[in-house]
Design an enzyme around this catalytic site. Structure first.
Site, PDB file in Angstrom:
ATOM      1  N   SER A 143      54.570 -17.064  20.189  1.00 20.25           N
ATOM      2  CA  SER A 143      55.044 -17.566  21.477  1.00 20.25           C
ATOM      3  C   SER A 143      54.904 -16.424  22.596  1.00 20.25           C
ATOM      4  O   SER A 143      54.371 -15.273  21.970  1.00 20.25           O
ATOM      5  CB  SER A 143      56.685 -17.413  21.218  1.00 20.25           C
ATOM      6  OG  SER A 143      57.412 -17.553  22.355  1.00 20.25           O
ATOM      7  N   TYR A 156      65.022 -15.857  18.197  1.00 19.23           N
ATOM      8  CA  TYR A 156      63.729 -16.409  18.298  1.00 19.23           C
ATOM      9  C   TYR A 156      62.511 -15.356  18.549  1.00 19.23           C
ATOM     10  O   TYR A 156      61.549 -15.411  18.317  1.00 19.23           O
ATOM     11  CB  TYR A 156      63.919 -17.344  19.830  1.00 19.23           C
ATOM     12  CG  TYR A 156      62.516 -18.022  20.112  1.00 19.23           C
ATOM     13  CD1 TYR A 156      62.412 -19.338  19.128  1.00 19.23           C
ATOM     14  CD2 TYR A 156      61.703 -17.759  20.959  1.00 19.23           C
ATOM     15  CE1 TYR A 156      61.240 -20.055  19.392  1.00 19.23           C
ATOM     16  CE2 TYR A 156      60.801 -18.463  21.297  1.00 19.23           C
ATOM     17  CZ  TYR A 156      60.235 -19.915  20.481  1.00 19.23           C
ATOM     18  OH  TYR A 156      59.107 -20.419  20.710  1.00 19.23           O
TER      19      TYR A 156
END
Ligand code: NAP
Length: 251
Positions: A143, A156
């Site tokens: 990410s 996350y």
């Protein structure tokens, strides 16, 4: 040139293949010639039809990656199906949003278990087969939060930063054993993962304004990078985290 990217005869496992980026990766690998086993907890019917429309075989493997209990079975089912396993794409992932001051242990553990722990132990199970068989490819879906901090998504960011580190560690351990471990860092893509952001007009506008390409990513924007990393074209690529982000990190 075409043969550099040809995956004919190879077998791939793609986790979280029922929707979003995982579905697009499954279809792209199938288009390049790979047989695809889609792993997940939801129906794989739509992905199965899309993969088979590319002329490639598809197998659905039911598994919840919230624990590592299914990892050995996932590899065994793929091997029983095609007799070989060449590619693993660790794509399944979740996100939980709350201010760091309020973030709960449950939201920490749930995200770390799917995004990081299962990705590691499934990689281990796959590599235990790939290494004696002569090699393979592992692609982790990282990410922008592998590079940046973000806000309101502490587990996350920790999981995706951890996944980038894990990608480098596994590359260092397995490169000489024939397994290429790399990652793709998608930018902002239109999937379930970003629904809350897209539903927030202010955040959505801020994000769009920073993307040099001037648009959010579409899942099929990711397929080319996945095919590249799984193909002979990437034979000497190890431990890379490749952004596919419309230029976000260049800004
Ligand atoms: P998505 O549509 O929410 O897809 C997530 C996938 O992971 C779904 O297939 C989901 O299955 C699966 N999954 C979640 N928990 C699971 C579990 N316990 N067991 C098995 N499968 C599970 O979002 P997406 O954007 O395609 O996300 C795919 C990956 O890309 C994730 O790792 C995400 O972090 C990463 N990513 C996305 C973006 C973006 O902008 N969209 C950006 C950077 C990175 P269910 O449908 O059954 O929940």
């Amino acid at each position: 040139m075409d043969s550099l990217f040809d995956l004919t005869g190879r077998t791939a496992i793609v986790t979280g293949a029922n929707t979003g980026l995982g579905q697009a990766i499954a279809v792209a690998l199938a288009r390049a010639g790979a047989a695809v086993a889609g792993v997940g907890r939801s129906s794989m019917d739509e992905t199965g039809a899309l993969v088979e429309a590319q002329g490639a075989p598809f197998l659905a493997i039911a598994a919840d990656l919230g624990t590592i209990e299914p990892v050995a079975r996932i590899v065994d089912e793929a091997l029983a199906w095609r007799g070989r396993l060449d590619i693993l794409v660790n794509n399944a992932g979740i996100i939980r949003r709350a201010d760091a001051l309020d973030f709960t242990e449950a939201d920490w553990d749930a995200v770390m278990d799917v995004n990081l722990k299962s990705a590691f132990f499934l990689s281990q199970a796959a590599a235990r087969h790939m290494i004696p068989a002569g090699g393979g490819r592992i692609v982790n879906i990282a990410s922008l939060l592998s590079f940046q901090g973000g806000i309101r998504i502490p587990s996350y960011t920790a999981s995706k930063s951890g996944l980038a580190g894990l990608t480098r560690l596994l590359a260092c351990e397995w490169a000489a054993k024939g397994v290429n471990v790399n990652a793709i860092a998608p930018g902002y893509f239109v999937t379930n993962n970003t629904e809350a952001l897209r539903n927030d007009p202010a955040r959505s506008e801020q994000i769009l304004a920073r993307i040099p390409a001037g648009r959010w990513g579409r899942p099929d924007d990711l397929g080319g990078a996945a095919v590249f990393l799984c193909s002979d074209a990437a034979a000497y690529v190890h431990g890379a985290v490749i952004p596919v982000d419309g230029g976000w990190l260049a800004r």
